[in-house]
Design a protein around this motif. Structure first.
Motif, PDB file in Angstrom:
ATOM      1  N   ASP A  41      22.582  59.747  38.688  1.00  0.00           N
ATOM      2  CA  ASP A  41      22.499  59.489  37.291  1.00  0.00           C
ATOM      3  C   ASP A  41      22.771  58.097  37.112  1.00  0.00           C
ATOM      4  O   ASP A  41      21.740  57.575  36.076  1.00  0.00           O
ATOM      5  CB  ASP A  41      23.707  60.202  36.573  1.00  0.00           C
ATOM      6  CG  ASP A  41      23.614  61.728  36.540  1.00  0.00           C
ATOM      7  OD1 ASP A  41      22.582  62.325  36.739  1.00  0.00           O
ATOM      8  OD2 ASP A  41      24.413  62.142  35.882  1.00  0.00           O
ATOM      9  N   ALA A  42      23.367  57.360  37.637  1.00  0.00           N
ATOM     10  CA  ALA A  42      23.504  56.089  37.198  1.00  0.00           C
ATOM     11  C   ALA A  42      22.382  55.124  37.831  1.00  0.00           C
ATOM     12  O   ALA A  42      21.747  54.188  36.919  1.00  0.00           O
ATOM     13  CB  ALA A  42      24.753  55.273  38.049  1.00  0.00           C
ATOM     14  N   ALA A  46      19.711  53.350  35.271  1.00  0.00           N
ATOM     15  CA  ALA A  46      19.450  51.578  35.607  1.00  0.00           C
ATOM     16  C   ALA A  46      17.750  51.455  35.742  1.00  0.00           C
ATOM     17  O   ALA A  46      17.276  50.673  35.226  1.00  0.00           O
ATOM     18  CB  ALA A  46      19.934  51.314  36.652  1.00  0.00           C
ATOM     19  N   LEU A 112      23.714  49.364  29.264  1.00  0.00           N
ATOM     20  CA  LEU A 112      24.015  50.671  29.871  1.00  0.00           C
ATOM     21  C   LEU A 112      24.763  51.513  28.731  1.00  0.00           C
ATOM     22  O   LEU A 112      24.582  52.783  28.557  1.00  0.00           O
ATOM     23  CB  LEU A 112      24.785  50.274  31.012  1.00  0.00           C
ATOM     24  CG  LEU A 112      24.791  51.449  31.724  1.00  0.00           C
ATOM     25  CD1 LEU A 112      23.704  51.824  32.472  1.00  0.00           C
ATOM     26  CD2 LEU A 112      25.899  51.442  32.937  1.00  0.00           C
ATOM     27  N   PHE A 119      28.514  57.300  29.882  1.00  0.00           N
ATOM     28  CA  PHE A 119      28.852  56.903  31.214  1.00  0.00           C
ATOM     29  C   PHE A 119      30.373  56.110  30.786  1.00  0.00           C
ATOM     30  O   PHE A 119      31.108  55.954  31.695  1.00  0.00           O
ATOM     31  CB  PHE A 119      28.037  55.928  31.563  1.00  0.00           C
ATOM     32  CG  PHE A 119      26.763  56.445  32.624  1.00  0.00           C
ATOM     33  CD1 PHE A 119      26.617  57.693  32.204  1.00  0.00           C
ATOM     34  CD2 PHE A 119      26.041  55.856  33.186  1.00  0.00           C
ATOM     35  CE1 PHE A 119      25.769  58.407  32.958  1.00  0.00           C
ATOM     36  CE2 PHE A 119      24.864  56.316  33.840  1.00  0.00           C
ATOM     37  CZ  PHE A 119      24.589  57.505  33.569  1.00  0.00           C
ATOM     38  N   LYS A 125      31.452  54.966  37.139  1.00  0.00           N
ATOM     39  CA  LYS A 125      29.924  55.336  36.885  1.00  0.00           C
ATOM     40  C   LYS A 125      29.285  53.955  36.031  1.00  0.00           C
ATOM     41  O   LYS A 125      28.428  53.657  36.037  1.00  0.00           O
ATOM     42  CB  LYS A 125      29.876  56.678  36.248  1.00  0.00           C
ATOM     43  CG  LYS A 125      28.396  57.152  36.130  1.00  0.00           C
ATOM     44  CD  LYS A 125      28.586  58.449  35.688  1.00  0.00           C
ATOM     45  CE  LYS A 125      27.049  59.268  35.712  1.00  0.00           C
ATOM     46  NZ  LYS A 125      27.196  60.678  35.206  1.00  0.00           N
ATOM     47  N   GLN A 126      30.249  53.494  34.932  1.00  0.00           N
ATOM     48  CA  GLN A 126      29.627  52.574  34.192  1.00  0.00           C
ATOM     49  C   GLN A 126      29.300  51.139  35.021  1.00  0.00           C
ATOM     50  O   GLN A 126      28.591  50.581  34.659  1.00  0.00           O
ATOM     51  CB  GLN A 126      30.859  52.326  33.192  1.00  0.00           C
ATOM     52  CG  GLN A 126      30.501  51.002  32.178  1.00  0.00           C
ATOM     53  CD  GLN A 126      29.355  51.320  31.116  1.00  0.00           C
ATOM     54  OE1 GLN A 126      29.295  52.412  30.853  1.00  0.00           O
ATOM     55  NE2 GLN A 126      28.855  50.321  30.720  1.00  0.00           N
ATOM     56  N   GLY A 129      26.622  51.633  37.303  1.00  0.00           N
ATOM     57  CA  GLY A 129      25.414  51.642  36.509  1.00  0.00           C
ATOM     58  C   GLY A 129      24.948  49.970  36.109  1.00  0.00           C
ATOM     59  O   GLY A 129      23.685  49.447  36.093  1.00  0.00           O
ATOM     60  N   THR A 130      25.857  49.218  35.808  1.00  0.00           N
ATOM     61  CA  THR A 130      25.940  47.977  35.334  1.00  0.00           C
ATOM     62  C   THR A 130      25.160  47.012  36.502  1.00  0.00           C
ATOM     63  O   THR A 130      24.444  46.268  36.462  1.00  0.00           O
ATOM     64  CB  THR A 130      27.109  47.171  34.874  1.00  0.00           C
ATOM     65  OG1 THR A 130      27.404  47.795  33.646  1.00  0.00           O
ATOM     66  CG2 THR A 130      26.838  45.861  34.402  1.00  0.00           C
ATOM     67  N   SER A 253      23.362  62.025  28.823  1.00  0.00           N
ATOM     68  CA  SER A 253      24.669  61.210  29.327  1.00  0.00           C
ATOM     69  C   SER A 253      25.857  61.898  28.815  1.00  0.00           C
ATOM     70  O   SER A 253      27.028  61.735  29.290  1.00  0.00           O
ATOM     71  CB  SER A 253      24.468  59.800  29.157  1.00  0.00           C
ATOM     72  OG  SER A 253      24.753  59.254  27.746  1.00  0.00           O
ATOM     73  N   ASN A 257      27.942  66.213  34.149  1.00  0.00           N
ATOM     74  CA  ASN A 257      27.207  65.526  35.306  1.00  0.00           C
ATOM     75  C   ASN A 257      25.983  66.232  35.687  1.00  0.00           C
ATOM     76  O   ASN A 257      25.732  67.599  36.057  1.00  0.00           O
ATOM     77  CB  ASN A 257      28.117  65.206  36.221  1.00  0.00           C
ATOM     78  CG  ASN A 257      28.855  64.078  36.197  1.00  0.00           C
ATOM     79  OD1 ASN A 257      28.657  63.127  35.300  1.00  0.00           O
ATOM     80  ND2 ASN A 257      30.085  63.882  36.832  1.00  0.00           N
TER      81      ASN A 257
END
Length: 515
Positions: A41-42, A46, A112, A119, A125-126, A129-130, A253, A257
Motif C-alpha cells: 500500500d505504501a 508513493a 503523503l 496512513f 506505514k507513514q 511511505g515518506t 486509505s 488494509n
C-alpha cells in the motif's frame, strides 16, 4: 488519412502491448512477493503521486497544449524556429520541474498525508511511505521531459519509440526483484533509475531530426506563454479520470488494509486494454486533428473524430465486456499466488467489475478531448471536468456510506463505480458540445455499424457465460489449468466476435476510408 492513422495506431498498439505485457509481469511479481500488504500500500501511494502528476501534467495537460502549438509552428515556420521552440520549452519545463521536484521531496510527509490520510494512524506505514516518495517523486521531472520528447516525435509521425519507452520502467521494476525481492524500497530505487533512462532513450531519435538543441530558459517567450496559457485549464480538464482515481486512493486509505492494493490491481487490469487501444488511438488522433485545424479543414477534422469514435467502439466495447464477465478469472489467473490470497481475489474482482462499467467512458474521453485541445479550446473541458469530478466525489461518499450501512464486503468497489460513472458524465458532456458546435458531424453508416456491434458483442457474451467455470473452480485450479482456460475463453470470444462482424458485412476497408 484514415489508412495512415490506422497504421500508426497499430504501431502504437503493438509497442504498447509489449509494455503492458511486461507491466503484467511486474504486477504478478508485486502480487506474489507483497500481496495486498501494508508495505505494498505504501509503495503504491508513493508511486501514484508522481504518476498522478505524470498523467495529469506530462501526458495530460502539457502534451495536449504542446502538440497543437508545436504542430502549428512545424507546419508554418522554418526548421530553425521549430528547433528554437524545442530549446526554450525544454529549458523552461526542466527548470520549473526541478523546483517542483525539490519542493516535493522536502514536503514528502505532507504530500503523503494529503494523498493517503489514512496512513497517519500507522506511524511505521507513514514513515515508509515518506521514504519511498522521496525516491519516486523525481520520476515526475524525468517523465515530463520524456513526454515532451514524445510529443515532438509524434508530431513528425514517429510513434514507435515513444510507445515503447514505458517498457523501460517495467524492466527496471522486474529487474529489482533479482536484487531484493523482500524489500519495497528497491522498487522505489528502480522507479528513480527508470525515469532517467526513459528520457535518455529518446535522445537519438531527437538528434536525428535535429530536435536536440541546447535547452535555455524562456519564461517570457510568447510561444512558451501560449503553451502555459493553454496548459493551465487542461491540467484539470484532461485529467478527470486521474483525479477520480486519486480520490479513490485517498478514501481507500481510510478503509481496511489492502483497499489501496485491490483498487490498484483492478485498475491495472483495466489499463491494459485502455493503454493498448484507447490511448493509442487518441495518441494518433491529436496530431492529425491539430494539423487539420491549422490547415482549416473542418470536414477532415470531423471525419477524423468519426474514425476515432468508431475505432474505439469497435475494440473498446468487447474489451469492457470481457473485463466485466472475466473479472474473477483474470484476477485469479494473473495474481492469486503466494501472498495474494482468495480474499484478495474477491475484493479485486469487485473493483474490476466496477471499473469495467466505465471503461468506454474513459475511452471516449481520450478521443473526444483532442477534439477541443487541437482547436486550442480549453475552457469547456475544464467546466465539464469539474462537473464530472464533483459528481464523482458525491457518488464516492454515497456509495461507500451505503456499503458500510448495508455491511457490503467490498466498500472500495463503490469508489471504483463512482469513478466509472464520472467518466461517463464527462464523455457525455464533451460529445454533446462537439455536436452542438458542429465540430463533429457523424459520417453515414452509424446505424448499421451499431447493429453489427450489438450482435457481435451479444454472441461473445453468451459464449463466455456458457463456458466459463465458476470463480471457486478458478481459485482451486493450478496455474497451467487457469492459463489454458483463460487462453481458450479469450481466443474463442475474440473469434466469435470478429466472425460475427465479418458475417454481418463489416470489413477492414470500412476503417480505411478517407471519409
Amino acid at each position: 488519412m484514415s489508412k495512415s492513422m490506422l497504421k500508426s495506431s497499430g504501431i502504437v498498439s503493438l509497442m504498447t502491448l509489449l509494455s503492458r505485457v511486461l507491466g503484467f509481469v511486474r504486477d504478478v511479481m508485486f502480487a506474489r512477493a507483497f500481496g495486498a500488504s501494508a508495505g505494498m500500500d505504501a509503495f503504491l501511494v508513493a508511486l501514484k503521486i508522481p504518476n498522478f502528476g505524470r498523467r495529469m501534467f506530462a501526458e495530460g495537460a502539457f502534451s495536449q497544449a504542446f502538440v497543437p502549438v508545436f504542430t502549428e509552428v512545424r507546419t508554418t515556420r522554418p526548421h530553425e524556429e521549430v528547433r528554437d521552440l524545442v530549446a526554450v520549452t525544454m529549458g523552461t519545463l526542466g527548470g520549473v520541474l526541478a523546483i517542483i521536484t525539490l519542493v516535493g521531496c522536502l514536503a514528502a510527509p505532507l504530500l503523503l498525508w494529503l494523498f493517503a490520510p489514512g496512513f497517519g494512524g500507522d506511524p511505521a506505514k507513514q514513515a515508509l511511505g515518506t521514504e519511498l516518495l522521496r525516491w519516486t517523486f523525481p520520476y515526475l521531472m524525468f517523465i515530463s521531459l520524456t513526454a515532451m520528447a514524445s510529443g515532438v516525435l509524434n508530431s513528425y509521425g514517429q510513434f514507435a519509440i515513444p510507445a515503447i519507452t514505458p517498457v523501460i520502467l517495467n524492466l527496471c521494476l522486474i529487474g529489482s526483484a533479482f536484487i531484493d525481492s523482500q524489500s519495497v524500497q528497491v522498487l522505489a530505487y528502480a522507479v528513480f533509475v527508470a525515469g532517467i533512462l526513459q528520457f535518455m532513450f529518446q535522445w537519438p531519435a531527437l538528434r536525428k531530426l535535429g530536435m536536440l538543441p541546447r535547452p535555455r530558459w524562456g519564461w517570457k517567450d510568447l510561444r512558451v506563454r501560449r503553451i502555459i496559457t493553454l496548459m493551465l485549464p487542461i491540467l484539470f480538464g484532461a485529467s478527470v479520470q486521474q483525479i477520480s482515481l486519486l480520490l479513490d486512493t485517498i478514501l481507500a486509505s481510510l478503509l481496511v488494509n489492502g483497499s489501496v492494493s485491490w483498487l490498484y490491481y483492478a485498475d491495472r487490469l483495466m489499463e491494459f486494454p485502455l493503454g493498448i487501444f484507447s490511448i493509442a488511438v487518441a495518441t494518433v488522433v491529436l496530431p492529425s486533428l491539430a494539423a487539420q485545424h491549422a490547415s482549416r479543414s473542418p470536414e477532415d477534422f470531423s471525419a477524423t473524430l468519426d474514425w476515432g469514435l468508431r475505432t474505439i467502439l469497435l475494440i473498446g466495447v468487447p474489451a469492457a465486456m470481457g473485463l466485466f464477465l472475466l473479472a474473477g478469472p483474470l484476477t485469479t489467473t494473473l495474481f492469486q499466488y503466494n501472498a495474494f490470497n482468495p480474499h484478495d481475489v474477491r475484493m479485486t474482482t469487485w473493483a474490476l467489475m466496477a471499473y469495467a462499467f466505465g471503461f468506454m467512458g474513459f475511452s471516449l474521453v481520450k478521443v473526444l478531448i483532442p477534439g477541443f485541445y487541437a482547436r486550442q479550446e480549453t475552457r469547456l473541458p475544464v467546466r465539464f471536468g469539474l462537473v464530472a469530478i464533483v459528481s464523482g466525489m458525491v457518488m464516492s461518499g454515497t456509495f461507500v456510506g451505503l456499503s458500510v450501512l448495508l455491511d457490503f464486503e467490498a466498500p472500495h468497489a463503490g469508489l471504483a463505480l463512482a469513478t466509472s460513472l464520472s467518466a461517463w458524465i464527462n464523455a457525455g458532456l464533451l460529445f454533446r458540445r462537439l455536436r452542438q458546435d458542429g465540430v463533429y458531424r457523424p459520417q453515414p453508416g452509424w446505424r448499421g455499424f451499431a447493429l453489427r456491434l450489438l450482435a457481435a458483442n451479444a454472441v461473445m457474451a453468451v459464449l463466455i457465460l456458457a463456458f466459463s467455470p465458476a470463480l471457486s473452480a478458478w481459485i482451486a485450479a493450478g496455474l497451467q489449468q487457469r492459463g489454458s482456460w483463460i487462453l481458450g475463453l479469450v481466443t474463442a470470444a475474440m473469434a466469435a466476435y470478429f466472425a460475427t462482424l465479418w458475417l454481418s458485412g463489416m470489413r477492414p476497408a470500412h476503417f480505411r476510408r478517407s471519409r
